[in-house]
Design a protein around this motif. Structure first.
Motif, PDB file in Angstrom:
ATOM      1  N   TRP A  79      13.677  -4.566  43.185  1.00 17.93           N
ATOM      2  CA  TRP A  79      15.038  -4.084  43.463  1.00 17.93           C
ATOM      3  C   TRP A  79      15.156  -3.826  44.957  1.00 17.93           C
ATOM      4  O   TRP A  79      14.221  -3.326  45.576  1.00 17.93           O
ATOM      5  N   HIS A 116      24.385  -2.048  44.422  1.00 18.31           N
ATOM      6  CA  HIS A 116      24.634  -3.244  43.623  1.00 18.31           C
ATOM      7  C   HIS A 116      24.258  -4.522  44.380  1.00 18.31           C
ATOM      8  O   HIS A 116      24.883  -5.561  44.204  1.00 18.31           O
ATOM      9  N   HIS A 118      21.480  -7.446  44.938  1.00 16.65           N
ATOM     10  CA  HIS A 118      20.459  -8.070  44.114  1.00 16.65           C
ATOM     11  C   HIS A 118      19.632  -9.027  44.964  1.00 16.65           C
ATOM     12  O   HIS A 118      20.181  -9.809  45.738  1.00 16.65           O
ATOM     13  N   THR A 120      17.407 -12.318  45.820  1.00 17.62           N
ATOM     14  CA  THR A 120      17.689 -13.707  45.487  1.00 17.62           C
ATOM     15  C   THR A 120      16.482 -14.610  45.714  1.00 17.62           C
ATOM     16  O   THR A 120      16.096 -15.369  44.841  1.00 17.62           O
TER      17      THR A 120
END
Length: 225
Positions: A79, A116, A118, A120
């Motif tokens: 995360w 929020h 993320h 990749t």
């Protein structure tokens, strides 16, 4: 075999593959394997394969970037914000909650606020001539609470951003830099106005990232729809 979302990364002088295989491991798990290379003919034909006995399974999620740490350990960025880094102990990635791992304060706290964002790319890239800083690329969903639409079941309206993390002398990581958000221009002629691109595709994803040209350029592999 089904190798979905396949990406490569480097660790300890070896080339590894990360992927998902839903039928074998479930779609909530990401799998990592070292790649093996074998010359199969005098002409130099090459066979590339993985061994099921060497599979390392991480749970739960996807788009988690691998880190080949300065301590030669294999780590997993699960995360981006709050920054969460798990470590492979030879059997599995340690994903215990922070209350059980006080020596790893960068674990994702339960119910902690987040932006929020993320991850990749599949591999955190060392930045040349930096102080142990690693480069990644991430994406946002805009808006982040977007639901199924007539355009896509999920995974639409992405924006991207570069970010960096840095390991301190105690082996703990911090999120150090975050770029402005950006999108990849559309390749569709219908979205061009002369020589000017006027829009971006709503489904776009960046999975490959590398630093090239002596550290002066970034190479990104993308998928657009």
């Amino acid at each position: 075999e089904e190798l979905d979302d396949a990406r490569v990364f480097f660790h300890q002088g070896k080339l590894w593959l990360l992927y998902r295989n839903g039928p074998a491991f479930d779609y909530t798990r990401q799998v990592q394997n070292p790649l093996h290379f074998q010359v199969t003919s005098p002409e130099g034909n090459l066979q590339v394969y993985i061994k099921s006995s060497e599979s390392i399974v991480s749970c739960c999620g996807r788009n988690m970037a691998l880190i080949s740490s300065s301590s030669k350990k294999l780590q997993l960025l699960t995360w981006v914000d709050p920054l969460t880094v798990d470590e492979f102990d030879g059997t599995k990635f340690n994903a215990a909650p922070p209350a059980l791992q006080p020596q790893q304060p960068n674990k994702k706290a339960q119910n902690a606020p987040n932006s929020h964002i993320h991850g990749t790319n599949g591999y955190m890239v060392p930045i040349p001539d930096s102080d142990n800083e690693l480069l990644g690329i991430a994406h946002f969903h805009r808006p982040h609470k977007r639901t199924t639409s007539k355009y896509a079941l999920h995974g639409h309206h992405y924006t991207h951003a570069f970010y960096t993390i840095k390991e301190d002398s105690n082996g703990r990581y911090q999120l150090t830099r975050l770029s402005n958000e950006f999108v990849f221009r559309s390749q569709s002629p219908s979205l061009h106005s002369g020589d000017v691109v006027v829009d971006a595709d709503i489904i776009q994803f960046a999975s490959g990232l590398d630093i090239v040209g002596g550290g002066k350029h970034v190479l990104i592999s993308t998928s657009l729809s």
